[in-house]
Design a protein around this motif. Structure first.
Motif, PDB file in Angstrom:
ATOM      1  N   TRP A  83     -41.088  66.684  -0.365  1.00  0.00           N
ATOM      2  CA  TRP A  83     -40.780  64.892   0.818  1.00  0.00           C
ATOM      3  C   TRP A  83     -40.745  65.853   1.828  1.00  0.00           C
ATOM      4  O   TRP A  83     -40.433  66.934   2.929  1.00  0.00           O
ATOM      5  CB  TRP A  83     -39.223  65.217   0.034  1.00  0.00           C
ATOM      6  N   ILE A  84     -40.925  64.523   2.583  1.00  0.00           N
ATOM      7  CA  ILE A  84     -40.993  64.635   3.946  1.00  0.00           C
ATOM      8  C   ILE A  84     -40.552  63.909   5.271  1.00  0.00           C
ATOM      9  O   ILE A  84     -40.291  62.281   4.806  1.00  0.00           O
ATOM     10  CB  ILE A  84     -43.330  64.296   4.871  1.00  0.00           C
ATOM     11  N   VAL A  85     -39.648  63.806   5.687  1.00  0.00           N
ATOM     12  CA  VAL A  85     -38.413  63.203   6.366  1.00  0.00           C
ATOM     13  C   VAL A  85     -39.210  62.909   7.635  1.00  0.00           C
ATOM     14  O   VAL A  85     -38.704  63.941   8.838  1.00  0.00           O
ATOM     15  CB  VAL A  85     -36.937  63.300   6.416  1.00  0.00           C
ATOM     16  N   LEU A  86     -39.123  61.891   8.355  1.00  0.00           N
ATOM     17  CA  LEU A  86     -39.653  62.020   9.201  1.00  0.00           C
ATOM     18  C   LEU A  86     -38.024  60.769  10.239  1.00  0.00           C
ATOM     19  O   LEU A  86     -37.732  60.064  10.312  1.00  0.00           O
ATOM     20  CB  LEU A  86     -40.482  60.918  10.341  1.00  0.00           C
ATOM     21  N   LEU A  87     -37.592  61.307  11.490  1.00  0.00           N
ATOM     22  CA  LEU A  87     -36.512  60.979  12.449  1.00  0.00           C
ATOM     23  C   LEU A  87     -36.919  60.652  13.609  1.00  0.00           C
ATOM     24  O   LEU A  87     -38.163  61.872  14.015  1.00  0.00           O
ATOM     25  CB  LEU A  87     -35.347  62.432  11.969  1.00  0.00           C
ATOM     26  N   ARG A  88     -35.796  59.573  14.218  1.00  0.00           N
ATOM     27  CA  ARG A  88     -36.394  59.735  15.852  1.00  0.00           C
ATOM     28  C   ARG A  88     -34.601  60.288  16.191  1.00  0.00           C
ATOM     29  O   ARG A  88     -34.179  59.586  16.123  1.00  0.00           O
ATOM     30  CB  ARG A  88     -37.023  58.282  16.347  1.00  0.00           C
ATOM     31  N   ASP A  89     -34.942  61.524  17.529  1.00  0.00           N
ATOM     32  CA  ASP A  89     -33.954  61.588  17.590  1.00  0.00           C
ATOM     33  C   ASP A  89     -33.294  60.806  18.586  1.00  0.00           C
ATOM     34  O   ASP A  89     -33.539  60.018  19.274  1.00  0.00           O
ATOM     35  CB  ASP A  89     -33.813  63.588  18.247  1.00  0.00           C
ATOM     36  N   LEU A  94     -39.161  62.429  18.236  1.00  0.00           N
ATOM     37  CA  LEU A  94     -39.827  62.586  16.214  1.00  0.00           C
ATOM     38  C   LEU A  94     -40.157  63.838  16.323  1.00  0.00           C
ATOM     39  O   LEU A  94     -40.616  64.783  16.883  1.00  0.00           O
ATOM     40  CB  LEU A  94     -41.132  61.992  16.121  1.00  0.00           C
ATOM     41  N   VAL A  95     -38.903  64.072  14.856  1.00  0.00           N
ATOM     42  CA  VAL A  95     -38.738  65.131  14.206  1.00  0.00           C
ATOM     43  C   VAL A  95     -39.326  65.156  12.438  1.00  0.00           C
ATOM     44  O   VAL A  95     -38.735  64.249  11.802  1.00  0.00           O
ATOM     45  CB  VAL A  95     -37.625  65.762  14.292  1.00  0.00           C
ATOM     46  N   ARG A 110     -40.362  70.794  11.939  1.00  0.00           N
ATOM     47  CA  ARG A 110     -41.186  70.414  13.164  1.00  0.00           C
ATOM     48  C   ARG A 110     -41.368  69.731  13.997  1.00  0.00           C
ATOM     49  O   ARG A 110     -40.674  68.520  13.744  1.00  0.00           O
ATOM     50  CB  ARG A 110     -42.319  70.989  13.245  1.00  0.00           C
ATOM     51  N   ASP A 111     -40.973  69.887  15.308  1.00  0.00           N
ATOM     52  CA  ASP A 111     -41.214  68.275  15.978  1.00  0.00           C
ATOM     53  C   ASP A 111     -42.527  67.448  15.755  1.00  0.00           C
ATOM     54  O   ASP A 111     -43.732  67.997  15.302  1.00  0.00           O
ATOM     55  CB  ASP A 111     -41.494  68.489  17.554  1.00  0.00           C
ATOM     56  N   ALA A 112     -42.837  66.380  15.656  1.00  0.00           N
ATOM     57  CA  ALA A 112     -43.645  65.287  14.914  1.00  0.00           C
ATOM     58  C   ALA A 112     -44.637  64.403  16.539  1.00  0.00           C
ATOM     59  O   ALA A 112     -43.578  64.167  17.553  1.00  0.00           O
ATOM     60  CB  ALA A 112     -43.659  64.460  13.858  1.00  0.00           C
ATOM     61  N   ARG A 113     -45.713  64.400  15.904  1.00  0.00           N
ATOM     62  CA  ARG A 113     -46.643  64.014  17.287  1.00  0.00           C
ATOM     63  C   ARG A 113     -46.684  62.358  16.462  1.00  0.00           C
ATOM     64  O   ARG A 113     -47.402  62.720  15.404  1.00  0.00           O
ATOM     65  CB  ARG A 113     -47.769  64.446  16.842  1.00  0.00           C
ATOM     66  N   PRO A 114     -46.445  61.395  17.609  1.00  0.00           N
ATOM     67  CA  PRO A 114     -46.832  59.823  16.770  1.00  0.00           C
ATOM     68  C   PRO A 114     -48.351  60.161  15.581  1.00  0.00           C
ATOM     69  O   PRO A 114     -49.223  61.083  16.566  1.00  0.00           O
ATOM     70  CB  PRO A 114     -46.867  58.773  17.544  1.00  0.00           C
ATOM     71  N   ASP A 115     -48.074  58.927  14.440  1.00  0.00           N
ATOM     72  CA  ASP A 115     -49.131  59.173  14.370  1.00  0.00           C
ATOM     73  C   ASP A 115     -50.321  58.439  14.567  1.00  0.00           C
ATOM     74  O   ASP A 115     -49.655  56.486  15.185  1.00  0.00           O
ATOM     75  CB  ASP A 115     -49.543  59.486  12.741  1.00  0.00           C
ATOM     76  N   VAL A 116     -51.058  57.085  14.536  1.00  0.00           N
ATOM     77  CA  VAL A 116     -52.174  56.227  14.113  1.00  0.00           C
ATOM     78  C   VAL A 116     -50.798  54.976  13.084  1.00  0.00           C
ATOM     79  O   VAL A 116     -50.553  53.495  14.275  1.00  0.00           O
ATOM     80  CB  VAL A 116     -53.561  55.800  13.796  1.00  0.00           C
ATOM     81  N   PHE A 117     -50.333  54.804  12.578  1.00  0.00           N
ATOM     82  CA  PHE A 117     -49.001  54.057  11.678  1.00  0.00           C
ATOM     83  C   PHE A 117     -48.140  53.693  12.868  1.00  0.00           C
ATOM     84  O   PHE A 117     -47.907  53.269  13.134  1.00  0.00           O
ATOM     85  CB  PHE A 117     -48.770  54.643  10.311  1.00  0.00           C
ATOM     86  N   ASP A 118     -47.838  55.268  13.635  1.00  0.00           N
ATOM     87  CA  ASP A 118     -46.546  54.948  13.991  1.00  0.00           C
ATOM     88  C   ASP A 118     -47.136  53.814  16.185  1.00  0.00           C
ATOM     89  O   ASP A 118     -46.677  53.269  16.685  1.00  0.00           O
ATOM     90  CB  ASP A 118     -46.126  55.918  14.732  1.00  0.00           C
ATOM     91  N   TRP A 119     -48.255  54.640  16.265  1.00  0.00           N
ATOM     92  CA  TRP A 119     -48.982  53.395  17.215  1.00  0.00           C
ATOM     93  C   TRP A 119     -49.171  51.961  16.895  1.00  0.00           C
ATOM     94  O   TRP A 119     -48.833  51.276  17.816  1.00  0.00           O
ATOM     95  CB  TRP A 119     -49.537  54.700  17.768  1.00  0.00           C
ATOM     96  N   LEU A 120     -49.414  51.650  15.515  1.00  0.00           N
ATOM     97  CA  LEU A 120     -49.619  50.332  15.440  1.00  0.00           C
ATOM     98  C   LEU A 120     -48.540  49.827  14.545  1.00  0.00           C
ATOM     99  O   LEU A 120     -48.112  48.642  15.448  1.00  0.00           O
ATOM    100  CB  LEU A 120     -50.304  50.288  13.456  1.00  0.00           C
TER     101      LEU A 120
END
Length: 140
Positions: A83-89, A94-95, A110-120
């Motif tokens: 399962w992948i859980v994305l959090l904004r600290d 993004l974590v 891990r620290d996550a980079r925004p993907d194209v959907f986050d940009w949209l």
């Protein structure tokens, strides 16, 4: 140039600008409406993970990062995948936390980079302008 000609030029510019804005909002909205299907189509076939396991992963992630905002929970893309859980600290970063589907054990953080959907999402909700953009979108 007469006042009427100036008005016509500004009317045309305003109309073209608004048309581009409405087109961007419409296209990003369509992509976001089908986000789950797009992500599912890009992922490998998966088994049917239970919703309870996903909620358990989300709850565990929230306990690990107090004050963090839950952005997204993604179900496993294949049998045995996490399962992948994305959090904004609290500072806006993004974590990404990965949980083993069967046990709920954390397998990666891990620290996550925004993907194209986050940009949209940002484009669609705030025109990439933050709070001011949200106010503009709210007026439209």
């Amino acid at each position: 140039m007469s006042a009427r000609a100036h008005l016509a030029v500004w009317h045309r510019r305003l109309g073209l600008g608004l048309a581009v804005w409405f087109a961007a909002m419409a296209l990003s909205g369509v992509v976001l409406a089908f986000r789950a299907e797009i992500e599912e189509g890009l992922a490998a076939p998966a088994g049917e993970p239970s919703l309870g396991a996903g909620l358990t992963a989300g709850t565990a992630a929230a306990r690990l990062r107090p004050g963090a905002e839950l952005v997204r929970i993604s179900r496993p893309a294949a049998a045995g995948a996490p399962w992948i859980v994305l959090l904004r600290d609290s500072v806006g970063g993004l974590v990404e936390l990965r949980f083993e589907a069967s046990t709920g054990r954390i397998v990666a953080v891990r620290d996550a980079r925004p993907d194209v959907f986050d940009w949209l999402v940002d484009l669609h909700s705030s025109l990439l302008l933050g709070e001011r953009g949200m106010a503009i979108v709210g007026l439209a």
